[in-house]
Design an enzyme around this catalytic site. Structure first.
Site, PDB file in Angstrom:
ATOM      1  N   LYS A  76       0.763  -1.297  -0.018  1.00  0.00           N
ATOM      2  CA  LYS A  76       0.074  -0.096  -0.109  1.00  0.00           C
ATOM      3  C   LYS A  76       0.998   1.165  -0.019  1.00  0.00           C
ATOM      4  CE  LYS A  76      -0.735   0.040   5.090  1.00  0.00           C
ATOM      5  NZ  LYS A  76      -0.174   1.423   5.343  1.00  0.00           N
ATOM      6  N   ASP A  77       2.220   1.085   0.269  1.00  0.00           N
ATOM      7  CA  ASP A  77       3.068   2.314   0.211  1.00  0.00           C
ATOM      8  C   ASP A  77       3.702   2.480  -1.126  1.00  0.00           C
ATOM      9  OD1 ASP A  77       2.687   2.629   2.960  1.00  0.00           O
ATOM     10  OD2 ASP A  77       4.446   1.461   3.597  1.00  0.00           O
ATOM     11  N   ARG A 128      -8.130   8.546   4.563  1.00  0.00           N
ATOM     12  CA  ARG A 128      -9.360   7.503   3.987  1.00  0.00           C
ATOM     13  C   ARG A 128      -9.797   6.827   5.154  1.00  0.00           C
ATOM     14  NH1 ARG A 128      -8.852   2.069   4.898  1.00  0.00           N
ATOM     15  NH2 ARG A 128      -6.609   2.404   5.627  1.00  0.00           N
ATOM     16  N   ARG A 129      -9.123   6.648   6.349  1.00  0.00           N
ATOM     17  CA  ARG A 129      -9.806   6.082   7.565  1.00  0.00           C
ATOM     18  C   ARG A 129     -10.926   7.221   7.948  1.00  0.00           C
ATOM     19  NH1 ARG A 129      -4.267   3.200   9.527  1.00  0.00           N
ATOM     20  NH2 ARG A 129      -4.690   1.151   8.750  1.00  0.00           N
ATOM     21  N   ARG A 150       0.566  10.317  14.111  1.00  0.00           N
ATOM     22  CA  ARG A 150       1.639   9.508  13.560  1.00  0.00           C
ATOM     23  C   ARG A 150       2.309   8.341  14.550  1.00  0.00           C
ATOM     24  NH1 ARG A 150       5.714  11.205   9.370  1.00  0.00           N
ATOM     25  NH2 ARG A 150       5.831   8.935   9.515  1.00  0.00           N
ATOM     26  N   CYS A 247      -0.983   7.651  -2.354  1.00  0.00           N
ATOM     27  CA  CYS A 247      -1.318   6.690  -1.501  1.00  0.00           C
ATOM     28  C   CYS A 247      -1.617   7.211  -0.251  1.00  0.00           C
ATOM     29  CB  CYS A 247      -0.195   5.663  -1.069  1.00  0.00           C
ATOM     30  SG  CYS A 247       1.267   5.752  -1.623  1.00  0.00           S
TER      31      CYS A 247
END
Length: 322
Positions: A76-77, A128-129, A150, A247
């Site tokens: 996904k990265d 996204r979340r 983070r 991404c």
């Protein structure tokens, strides 16, 4: 053989698992070479530094310079554009792609808001979340606040343990790979929060075969490839690329196989784009034959992206990647 990996505990764990598999396959020792990436040292929010490639560029540079022989990435990265000099030699079988909640008092997501006298604070660094959690909360009358955070798994879960946050959102695959899946208090259905394109999958990358040695390594690593995982993540990443989104964009996608008993019949690709406050969401799906080639998987992603753009997805993504 030298395997390039990020230094984080999760990266080291998943690279160690790949190293062991390569050792078993080839009979050759594999040394982990730790590489610090920009995403590891920057304290800025991932959405601000672009997300695209921040964990990947240093690893790819080491590959191209011959400092390592192959590298392991969280798929996904990876930016959706593949460099000509490098090849994805293997995409192994995917772990659970879902997102999970680690919450105080072992609470589930839907119980968080109900049990809190004030708005439940949920930490995540992912637009996204945020978009999907806020949309779900809005439509189900839940009072939540998504808080940008983070840090590694310990840092994030620490915010809950210290009482700063009511819950944090993490990827199931990451917690599973570091042996901490038992700390999850709720697995989020993909109907509630769709994962990032490629979430739960690893990418094993090496130099494109310009020498006999490169070609032999590509062939050896190819033994770890899972064709179903590869076509699924190819379709998801094709959707992301066709939306011209990086991404860190608020885009979720998941391709899964639809089976009739033991026989796999079709592949369904679902996509979602939303504003981070959850007020607007475009969520669509398409179903077709299981792609048999890379190009067919790409076409499935582009087809759904076109439908999503026609439904207004472009206006929900903020800054689009170019």
């Amino acid at each position: 053989m030298r395997l390039g990996t990020r230094r984080s505990r999760l990266a080291m764990a998943q690279s160690g698992q790949v190293a062991e598999a390569v050792r078993r396959l080839t009979g050759r020792p594999v040394e982990l070479v730790e590489i610090t990436t920009y995403g590891d040292v920057s304290r800025e929010a991932l959405a601000q530094i672009g997300g695209t490639g921040v964990f990947v560029t240093a690893l790819r540079d080491a590959l191209l310079k011959g400092e390592v022989d192959f590298a392991v990435h969280s798929l996904k990265d990876l930016p959706t554009a593949q460099p000509e000099d490098l090849v994805l030699a293997a995409v192994p079988v995917r772990e659970d792609p879902r997102d999970v909640i680690v919450a105080r008092d072992a609470l589930k997501f839907t119980d968080l808001a109900a049990s809190s006298p004030k708005r439940a604070r949920i930490g995540t660094g992912s637009p996204r979340r945020m978009a999907q959690l806020n949309a779900y909360a809005r439509s189900h009358g839940l009072d939540i606040e998504t808080v940008p955070i983070r840090g590694n798994v310990d840092t994030r879960i620490g915010y809950v343990r210290d009482g700063e946050l009511d819950a944090v959102v993490l990827a199931a695959a990451g917690l599973s790979r570091i042996g901490r899946i038992d700390e999850v208090t709720d697995f989020l259905s993909v109907d509630t929060v769709m994962p990032a394109p490629g979430q739960g999958a690893l990418a094993i990358e090496c130099r494109a075969g310009h020498t006999a040695q490169d070609a032999a390594l590509i062939a050896a690593l190819g033994e770890l490839d899972d064709p179903f995982t590869r076509v699924a993540v190819t379709a998801e990443r094709s959707l992301l690329a066709a939306l011209e989104a990086g991404c860190s964009a608020p885009v979720g996608a998941l391709a899964d196989l639809l089976a009739d008993g033991q026989t796999v019949k079709e592949m369904r690709l679902r996509g979602v784009v939303g504003t981070t406050d959850g007020t607007s969401l475009v969520q669509l799906s398409t179903t077709g034959p299981v792609p048999e080639t890379h190009d067919q998987a790409l076409a499935l992603g582009r087809e759904l992206a076109a439908e999503m753009l026609a439904a207004g997805a472009a206006g929900l993504m903020g800054e689009r990647a170019h």
